[in-house]
Write an enzyme that holds these catalytic residues in place. Structure first.
Site, PDB file in Angstrom:
ATOM      1  N   CYS A 120       8.955  -2.083 -10.448  1.00  0.00           N
ATOM      2  CA  CYS A 120       9.236  -1.140 -11.556  1.00  0.00           C
ATOM      3  C   CYS A 120       9.586  -0.049 -10.688  1.00  0.00           C
ATOM      4  O   CYS A 120       8.805   0.096  -9.368  1.00  0.00           O
ATOM      5  CB  CYS A 120       8.149  -0.962 -12.515  1.00  0.00           C
ATOM      6  SG  CYS A 120       8.006  -2.341 -13.589  1.00  0.00           S
ATOM      7  N   GLY A 166      14.373  -1.978 -10.734  1.00  0.00           N
ATOM      8  CA  GLY A 166      14.107  -2.516 -12.006  1.00  0.00           C
ATOM      9  C   GLY A 166      15.376  -2.188 -12.731  1.00  0.00           C
ATOM     10  O   GLY A 166      15.644  -1.085 -13.149  1.00  0.00           O
ATOM     11  N   ASN A 198       3.629   0.780 -12.562  1.00  0.00           N
ATOM     12  CA  ASN A 198       4.241  -0.122 -11.683  1.00  0.00           C
ATOM     13  C   ASN A 198       3.020  -0.999 -10.854  1.00  0.00           C
ATOM     14  O   ASN A 198       2.193  -0.348 -10.296  1.00  0.00           O
ATOM     15  CB  ASN A 198       5.096   0.857 -10.266  1.00  0.00           C
ATOM     16  CG  ASN A 198       5.626  -0.266  -9.190  1.00  0.00           C
ATOM     17  OD1 ASN A 198       5.739   0.146  -8.090  1.00  0.00           O
ATOM     18  ND2 ASN A 198       5.778  -1.608  -9.515  1.00  0.00           N
ATOM     19  N   GLY A 199       3.210  -2.228 -11.223  1.00  0.00           N
ATOM     20  CA  GLY A 199       2.206  -3.173 -10.645  1.00  0.00           C
ATOM     21  C   GLY A 199       1.746  -4.128 -11.461  1.00  0.00           C
ATOM     22  O   GLY A 199       2.378  -4.390 -12.659  1.00  0.00           O
ATOM     23  N   CYS A 255       1.582  -3.232   0.128  1.00  0.00           N
ATOM     24  CA  CYS A 255       2.913  -4.643   0.000  1.00  0.00           C
ATOM     25  C   CYS A 255       3.881  -4.540   1.218  1.00  0.00           C
ATOM     26  O   CYS A 255       4.554  -3.822   1.140  1.00  0.00           O
ATOM     27  CB  CYS A 255       3.475  -4.584  -1.381  1.00  0.00           C
ATOM     28  SG  CYS A 255       4.819  -5.660  -1.306  1.00  0.00           S
ATOM     29  N   TYR A 302      11.911  -6.239   1.976  1.00  0.00           N
ATOM     30  CA  TYR A 302      13.043  -6.398   0.927  1.00  0.00           C
ATOM     31  C   TYR A 302      13.342  -5.286  -0.048  1.00  0.00           C
ATOM     32  O   TYR A 302      14.568  -4.661  -0.357  1.00  0.00           O
ATOM     33  CB  TYR A 302      13.024  -7.771   0.286  1.00  0.00           C
ATOM     34  CG  TYR A 302      14.085  -7.834  -0.724  1.00  0.00           C
ATOM     35  CD1 TYR A 302      15.568  -8.193  -0.629  1.00  0.00           C
ATOM     36  CD2 TYR A 302      13.631  -7.635  -2.176  1.00  0.00           C
ATOM     37  CE1 TYR A 302      16.506  -8.102  -1.813  1.00  0.00           C
ATOM     38  CE2 TYR A 302      14.653  -7.886  -3.103  1.00  0.00           C
ATOM     39  CZ  TYR A 302      15.863  -8.246  -2.793  1.00  0.00           C
ATOM     40  OH  TYR A 302      16.608  -8.137  -3.813  1.00  0.00           O
ATOM     41  N   CYS A 359       3.379 -13.768  -5.950  1.00  0.00           N
ATOM     42  CA  CYS A 359       2.772 -12.507  -5.898  1.00  0.00           C
ATOM     43  C   CYS A 359       2.278 -12.090  -7.165  1.00  0.00           C
ATOM     44  O   CYS A 359       2.735 -12.482  -8.176  1.00  0.00           O
ATOM     45  CB  CYS A 359       3.773 -11.278  -5.595  1.00  0.00           C
ATOM     46  SG  CYS A 359       3.085  -9.589  -5.596  1.00  0.00           S
ATOM     47  N   CYS A 408      -0.882  -6.177   2.591  1.00  0.00           N
ATOM     48  CA  CYS A 408      -1.052  -7.345   2.016  1.00  0.00           C
ATOM     49  C   CYS A 408      -0.010  -8.333   2.141  1.00  0.00           C
ATOM     50  O   CYS A 408       1.188  -7.971   2.239  1.00  0.00           O
ATOM     51  CB  CYS A 408      -0.954  -7.110   0.275  1.00  0.00           C
ATOM     52  SG  CYS A 408      -0.571  -8.644  -0.565  1.00  0.00           S
TER      53      CYS A 408
END
Lengths: 501, 501, 501, 501
Positions: free
Chosen positions: B2, B28, B111-112, B257, B263, B420, B475
């Site tokens: 998001c 998003g 977001n998450g 992340c 990407y 993920c 991560c």
């Protein structure tokens, strides 16, 4: 500008047309439509069901079921329309148009602009013909319906022989697909074949504005519809592809739109017999000879960036050629192609509130700079053309803000000085960037660049001729003000004449 | 995934949020929403008007007038939501959420993905709390509303201390903007400043998922919201920017992340302290050392092409570095970056009828080859990652059909082997490409390439560390299966619990 | 059936037309439209803005602002269309139609049916005229546009002299309102005046299908437009009302639709020179003499109930007259008018799933019985006409279920035996109730009643003549099969010829 | 006001609910909704699909297919909502509400108004419960979800025992239908049976606000749900109808809404144990004794006209009784019931532009006079009640303009002097007609009538008692200001607390 597509003898013709229009979406985003042929068993007659609306192809066709049901049939034509001022609110102007007249149903899709539409329309007005649209295309329909010929193909030939200007047309009758290209051949139109067995093993044949539509469908490019050709495609002849071909009255010479190569067509398309990508790259290469970029005396490489995406190929050609010319044996390259501007493809119809920085915001919504690429560099921006200049100026400002030491601007076509009356939507002469300045220095100063250079007219034509095996003649009116067909500057948009709904 | 955005003390806050969401649109595309603060004079109370709907930002906000009227005010937050399976039909899930409770109005954008949402929800269920959405975000609202703390900031601190997993949050109360980032810092979130005089000359401050939103607005990047930080922004403090900052319970180490760099984020954004473009280019360069491309023995240059647009930068880095490594003093470059694939950006939600070549068509709608670039060449295709592999395979086939003599595939990240659970929408392990083959040869054979190589995990981390001045921890669970926070694999999508409308 | 309305020299002409159409809503519920005259300052020409759509007047016009803006002007015409089979999906058929031709703009609203439309259309087809609608009304527009007359009023006179059948028309040019009624005068059309100062103190004038539209607007009923009259209304003549009047070719005698009195017009309207309520009551009274109801030998009063609402007045007339005839001096009334059926006015477009009791349900949705009124009584049901008989039969069943001891049915018009070709939407002869039985006993048996009686043709005509001061001639074709104008039974609905959108 | 309907063990339950709501449409035109029970095989759990929207039942349900697909199942509940100020823009307020909590799914439809909702809501606010709607009905859901009882029926009993005021409820759980009526029994609610074999031959059972819903469905009226009763209907018990019945805390005496008889319910319904038509007629008869109409000294009959349609029955009772009282043996009737006002049922949501005659126009859109009935007559207008008086006044004016010599007004209920807090939507005391005048002469003068008379409170109660075999107690608060349950006059409409969407 518009994109047109037609197909005959194909299973699932409407869906194939949908994909064809998809590939041609860049030629027109205002409206889309597809018409097929069908048989109404209840009323025992041929009909032409249609779906047409404002929006992108994906907006207009949201329900897959229409292809099985409403738009079933093995022949179809489709149309993407570009947004032109005024007419955008009148749904009646969305093509393809469909009429029923004494010889049956008739559908038409048109790319181009008729130069004698206003005069023809006045004649029709006097005899009491009622018009439903403000589109010049409707004139062709009335010419067909009121023709004194008996056979439908003769009526169509009669009609298209009376109109002048730019027209690549696809017509559909109850049993034929007819492709027409005006004698000057302004707009591209080409023939493809799909080797998919249908109807006793015969292949399907399709007609499209650009060959990228063929690639998407797995169709083979066959040939261009010739300037002045009317090709009548019937199912019986689909096996051999020996379709009847008629010739419109000949013209002294063809005048294919060179701007299709410069900007409009997709780089992966073949038009006028040559790949657009190759021609566009050649524009860049030629410009490298005519107007090289400066070396960076600090030993860094000079950065060549395109204004994405339409200039990617020509910028690449420019950068590669510069290195070829200026990098002597044993030297590393002095110039490097880079992505210094990132383009946001989600722009859509974003609204901008008017105000002092509206123009700036408009550009920022579409482009952002990559500071790491530009900082402390000599930057050469390459664009395919400059129309109004406002976007260029803002981009130059952004590139400077990102830290570029010098900014040079290279345009891979000559200055645009005249409007197009053959289907391209340019502003008035006064609004064109190149007409607002005395000389190139004035232009460079206003844009805020350290140097500005255009490709010369000779360079442009040379590039086209070199790449193209059979050199045709081109219309360069927007660069030269030499119009191949006399134009009548239209007054205001004509009012809708017939608005039942 | 998001995109979230918030702004305080800004003239025209909702319109600025609209532009901010525009820049974050790539994060998003399923839905968008904006909420502002306002005062309802008739009812003498603060309210939070909202506009939210399915679609792109430009679809949801089509009428400029809402910014003057319904969404007036100088504080706003906004949200772009990614399409995740199942929930897409429930309009109640569209963020930002807004509630009114005993301490006033409260809006939230998230977001998450919370890893303990299911357990918390079960507890709420037992005490009779009714849920309206299937979103894990709603849990945070109930935690706030039912907190035993009195001050609103304490209630929020209480709530965010109880949730685990990945969360970059922007909350809005009637007079504050609050930005929170989970202790691992999975998702980016950063602070910007707009030096535009408002409210007694104070600047506006904004919070966004990526810095590209700041560029569009002319905002200055200030800093990242730190992992585990809760920043409480009040208008009074806007002059100095000395906002109160609270610390959530610390974690052993951060886990940002890495796939954001690979990407997800835009190349022109700065996240986790570094420009994405620069990191991505470094991925390409490192891969050039690890897995170089072959020379063309026929004397032609080997062609390096990106799968556009996300791999443009890394492919450029790969090609440049290859030349640097392998081209000795006095040699011309052996490798050339080129555009061999053209991307159609009008794809949108195109429907594909199921069938044998549906997958092929899906790829053809998005990409086409440029034959002139590929014919008779050794071609190296560079992509940022391979998830399911089906698109890659089809692209390889198309590149071969365009005449490439050899096709080599290079991926600028390691094989994706695990889903993920922190906000990215990957398929199940079984569906992941890399899990379906014994070794790299099996993968290459299925893709139809002459060679295949991935960037190593070490190369990936090295690239990130090298470019980033203060090396944080990342991560890499999707590449390594090592999850920083224990995950509970969710069962089926939970049913809507509360569906008044 | 349709309702038409026009107004000239009125402040807020479109809104007044909106109210006029409101009063005429019972004449057509399928679609509605309003057209006004305006001046387009930007393009310096007169225009005719229009709003038209499917649905009731209140569905089509939901936004009051259109009357101030889009539909501003002091002249307007409007149209309500009845649902007729087939055409209901073609939005192009929604009236008023508007065209622009060499003499300016022209709008038209039509109530009726042309009997020679098919022949005229064939002629137009041969000369290549393209049609956009399937409506017979469009023929009139082409006749006007292609007329060889020069003056617009002569063109219109030329056109309406060539069409045959039933037509009450209101046309609007850029400066005139023109009302036309066919020589037989099938459909009503009348003139009203609104004494509201406008445009230098002149009154407004309006034309409507029924006088109830005048009552709503506070307009005064002036007179009928005469059969065969074309009245040309100009603003200059609004002060005196001395409008130019032209005569179409005369016909042997008028043929006003008697079914307007029987069922179609509202009881509070004056048409053909007489109040509908009065005529309808007289139908009931005459029937009381022709076919009285039985006494109840048990000493209770016989209950007379209407099928609401269209039969309320005639049932009342029937009951009152029965008492007058049969109740001798000194006796209490033997008959009592009552509400034994309650009608639900919220029916709208309710869907009924097909099945065995679909028809029953359809009637139950609209009507319910009042048991307290009907139980143990002799009940006389009065209806204005029987077309298919299915509703009647179900109502009889319901009245019996409510406990009626005997059920007698009285119809205040003769049996319907022939379709209408002049604008009323009857089923085919085979589907008409009265044609399916040998005699009245067969009909009564199928309906399930103890007795059935119709008003005689003589009774019908006598009632009309007695109430009407100047007895005109009536069309009774639906009752007598004597058609005043030769009719060509139409084949299938013609296909849309011109469907640009 | 609202209409509610529920059904269990029925084939096609949702469609039957659709028809049930159709019959109850007069009880609420703002919104409509239906919820069913279904089983989601994919997720292995019970669900409650719902369709709800603004508009009439026929607007909300336009697609028959939903009953086969989305709303399949053999249990359903439905709701029609009346337009009350403020809430009409919040879609979240549309009933039935559906929630999922620890004991499964739960749906609720409510007719009435809770008098302690505000206090309960404040308590919930303090414990952090988030509300989604502004409806008092939501309080019941939270009371159920947070109940400390374990069995669902105990939770519901617990909840409905805590709320006060007017509530006829239908709840649906995954396997039960539960009907509840508050101890005072303000609003009607009754049980019906459909003898249609389903589910091993058991009949279906339905619950509705009025019995007219049963008539439409062919259901048999069984009995009222008793004041203070909670009836728990399970499929197993459908064979016998021996459903479990629980008793809420008893109240001193019932207080059924007498205004349901006066105006609200349909005349063909049975409520509170008696036919509405019969009670309403008795109101007219009693008024004939209390306030007779004058004779016409000119020898003509005095005309008695209802304000259609709600006063038809009472006006008929009034006229009939007058003749019975005043017409001596051997005399003809002196009074005649007539239709002097015609009602247009197409009114819908017509907009009226504000201005001096807006009010007049509003009445004219709905009513027109029949001059032939009224001219030179003494006219007695009968209406069921006067709320604001403005419509009456305008109707009187219109009747006079149609030529009435004298106009007398009779109201078949007492003056309305107090608002209703139990579910009826009256204006504030100041706006009520009867509160604006000193005495009846003042009222008569303002209305412009020659005489005005109301039914007395005693007459009203006597009429109700006489017709009803078991005389219950009635709430007459709107006529007497005596409220059976203490009311808290609400302040402004509460703001939406929870507006996720």
């Amino acid at each position: 500008m518009c994109g047109i597509f037609g197909i005959i003898n194909a299973a699932d013709a409407a869906r194939k047309t949908y994909y064809g229009l998809h590939a041609l979406q860049h030629r027109g985003q205002e409206s889309a439509g597809i018409v097929t042929t069908a048989y109404d068993a209840a009323r025992k007659r041929a009909i032409m069901p249609a779906i047409r609306n404002f929006g992108l192809v994906t907006d207009v066709f949201r329900d897959d079921a229409v292809f099985q049901h409403k738009l079933a049939g093995d022949m179809a034509i489709g149309h993407n329309r570009y947004s032109t001022s005024g007419s955008s609110t009148n749904a009646a102007n969305i093509q393809p148009f469909v009429v029923h007249y004494r010889n049956g149903n008739l559908a038409i899709a048109h790319n181009g602009n008729l130069s004698n539409a206003t005069q023809l329309r006045q004649l029709f007005d006097l005899n009491g013909t009622l018009f439903q649209t403000t589109s010049d295309t409707e004139v062709i329909l009335h010419l067909i319906a009121q023709s004194r010929q008996f056979r439908q193909r003769d009526q169509i030939l009669d009609a298209v022989s009376q109109v002048e200007g730019a027209f690549s047309l696809i017509l559909m009758t109850d049993d034929k697909l007819i492709a027409v290209r005006d004698p000057h051949g302004f707009r591209p139109l080409m023939l493809g074949r799909i080797d998919e067995a249908h109807n006793q093993g015969k292949p399907a044949w399709c007609v499209a504005s650009e060959s990228c539509a063929f690639d998407l469908l797995g169709a083979t490019y066959v040939r261009e519809i010739q300037p002045g050709e009317m090709l009548v495609m019937e199912k019986e002849a689909c096996e051999t592809g020996n379709f009847e071909s008629y010739l419109l009255k000949p013209t002294s010479q063809t005048a294919q739109c060179i701007f299709e190569y410069v900007y409009f067509s997709r780089p992966d398309s073949r038009i006028f017999g040559e790949m657009v990508d190759k021609v566009r790259r050649k524009f860049g290469k030629t410009l490298a000879h005519e107007a090289p970029a400066p070396f960076d005396s600090k030993g860094k490489r000079t950065i060549v960036i395109p204004v994405p995406d339409s200039s990617n190929t020509s910028a690449m050609g420019y950068a590669t050629e510069l290195n070829k010319i200026y990098c002597h044996e044993g030297e590393r390259d002095h110039f490097r192609f880079e992505f210094g501007l990132i383009r946001n493809h989600y722009v859509g119809r974003t609204f901008i509130s008017p105000g002092q920085n509206a123009r700036e915001l408009k550009v920022r919504l579409k482009f952002n700079t990559v500071e790491g690429v530009l900082k402390d560099r000599i930057v050469v921006m390459v664009d395919d053309s400059i129309v109004r200049g406002t976007t260029c100026r803002q981009l130059v400002k952004m590139v400077r803000e990102a830290g570029a030491r010098e900014v040079h601007f290279r345009v891979t076509s000559p200055p645009v000085i005249s409007p197009c009356y053959y289907g391209m939507d340019f502003p008035t002469p006064d609004e064109l960037f190149a007409n607002q300045f005395e000389d190139i220095d004035g232009m460079a100063a206003w844009l805020g660049v350290d140097s500005l250079a255009y490709l010369s007219e000779e360079g442009l034509l040379e590039a086209v001729r070199e790449t193209n095996s059979i050199p045709p003649n081109y219309c360069t009116a927007c660069f030269t003000n030499k119009y191949p067909v006399p134009v009548q500057v239209p007054k205001e948009t004509e009012k809708e004449a017939f608005e039942f709904v």
